[in-house]
Design a protein around this motif. Structure first.
Motif, PDB file in Angstrom:
ATOM      1  N   ALA A 109      -2.187  -4.033  31.148  1.00 36.97           N
ATOM      2  CA  ALA A 109      -1.922  -5.147  30.229  1.00 36.97           C
ATOM      3  C   ALA A 109      -2.979  -6.231  30.362  1.00 36.97           C
ATOM      4  CB  ALA A 109      -0.531  -5.725  30.511  1.00 36.97           C
ATOM      5  N   ALA A 113      -5.086  -7.129  27.227  1.00 37.93           N
ATOM      6  CA  ALA A 113      -4.832  -8.487  26.734  1.00 37.93           C
ATOM      7  C   ALA A 113      -6.104  -9.319  26.716  1.00 37.93           C
ATOM      8  CB  ALA A 113      -3.771  -9.165  27.598  1.00 37.93           C
ATOM      9  N   PHE A 188       4.196  -2.162  29.710  1.00 35.79           N
ATOM     10  CA  PHE A 188       2.882  -2.584  29.222  1.00 35.79           C
ATOM     11  C   PHE A 188       2.978  -3.297  27.879  1.00 35.79           C
ATOM     12  CE2 PHE A 188      -0.459  -1.427  26.218  1.00 35.79           C
ATOM     13  CZ  PHE A 188      -1.590  -1.950  26.822  1.00 35.79           C
ATOM     14  N   SER A 192       1.522  -7.022  27.788  1.00 39.03           N
ATOM     15  CA  SER A 192       0.215  -7.235  27.156  1.00 39.03           C
ATOM     16  C   SER A 192       0.317  -8.246  26.019  1.00 39.03           C
ATOM     17  CB  SER A 192      -0.339  -5.903  26.636  1.00 39.03           C
ATOM     18  OG  SER A 192       0.550  -5.315  25.700  1.00 39.03           O
TER      19      SER A 192
END
Length: 313
Positions: A109, A113, A188, A192
């Protein structure tokens, strides 16, 4: 820097003491009921009082806490009130299960991200709108629904991964990887989205600052401004988001563990709380709060090292 570290450590110790004492203080009101449950249908006021005395549960709560904390310093969290299992031995394997899904989800993540948040902030326009739509989807869709959808798709329909259960890495590395894949993806998705939104906001703020305009006027390339300056200055807030997301994922893993029947920390905590297994509850509190304090301390020290201004707080 040393004084700053000691201040943050002191604050963490105070938080640990207050949280653990409050937990014991709240539990001790239920001791009679917990003992009655342990004794079963044959419980009488006399047998309940005797068992409470035998286990020291009729002592003042402060005395009980001092004894518990003294044992904690020696690495002894006691035994389960119901199964007599050593608490430290019970928590160890379960926290490994939870970390097996939290850490891969958190690392994945963080990478995704960062890329999505930076791209959205830098490109703007339709790219930013698409990215915000993806973030909004991750925010709004409950983790439980994501988990169920993944099970139906990858386990039931495609048969690529098992729907439930956990295989230990030492027993079968490939089986372990297959058993954690869907839970990791489920964690996730939400993680994220949260992190990408924070990264996007931080990068937008950085790109609007005066030093960025100065660099552009000086003829510095947009790529260099983004990677060498703006992204570098956003690392501090990013570390904070990373630490907060770890705590959020670790605490929220209960839902994922329940869906996939994983014998993790969250499931163990829920089951122990439901039956009032107070030695286990206190042990789980110590580990959970200790982990939270430790992560926050690392984040604070990292921010203090990167940003000297933070040491003044």
């Amino acid at each position: 820097m040393l004084l700053y570290a000691l201040r943050r450590l002191g604050a963490g110790i105070v938080l640990f003491l207050l949280t653990s004492f409050t937990t014991l203080y709240l539990i001790h009101f239920s001791f009679a009921g917990i003992v009655a449950t342990r004794l079963g249908t044959g419980a009488t006021p006399e047998t309940i009082a005797q068992m409470m005395h035998d286990h020291g549960l009729d002592r003042p709560v402060l005395v009980q806490y001092v004894d518990w904390f003294g044992s904690l310093l020696q690495g002894d969290l006691g035994r389960s009130f119901f199964t007599q299992e050593v608490v430290t031995a019970a928590i160890g394997p379960r926290i490994i299960v939870t970390l097996s899904i939290v850490l891969p989800a958190l690392i994945g993540a963080a990478i995704f991200a960062t890329l999505l948040g930076v791209l959205a902030a830098y490109k703007g326009g339709w790219v930013d709108k698409v990215a915000q739509g993806a973030m909004l989807f991750g925010h709004l869709v409950p983790g439980l629904l994501v988990a169920i959808f993944l099970v139906m798709l990858f386990a039931v329909n495609l048969g690529w991964f098992p729907a439930t259960g956990f295989v230990r890495f030492g027993d079968d590395p490939v089986g372990w990887l297959r058993s954690i894949t869907i839970p990791v993806i489920a964690l996730f998705v939400g993680g994220s989205a949260n992190m990408a939104n924070q990264v996007r906001g931080t990068m937008i703020d950085e790109l609007r600052k005066d030093y960025v305009r100065t660099l552009r006027t000086a003829g510095v390339s947009p790529k260099a401004i983004l990677l060498r300056h703006a992204l570098r200055n956003a690392i501090g807030p990013g570390i904070t988001v990373f630490g907060m997301q770890f705590i959020t994922m670790f605490g929220g893993a209960l839902i994922i563990e329940s869906v996939f029947a994983l014998p993790g920390f969250g499931t163990f905590a829920f089951n122990s709380a439901m039956r009032g297994d107070f030695p286990v509850i206190m042990g789980l509190t110590a580990v959970g709060v200790g982990l939270t304090v430790g992560v926050n301390l690392i984040v604070d020290l990292a921010n203090g090292w990167l940003n000297p201004k933070a040491r003044a707080y």
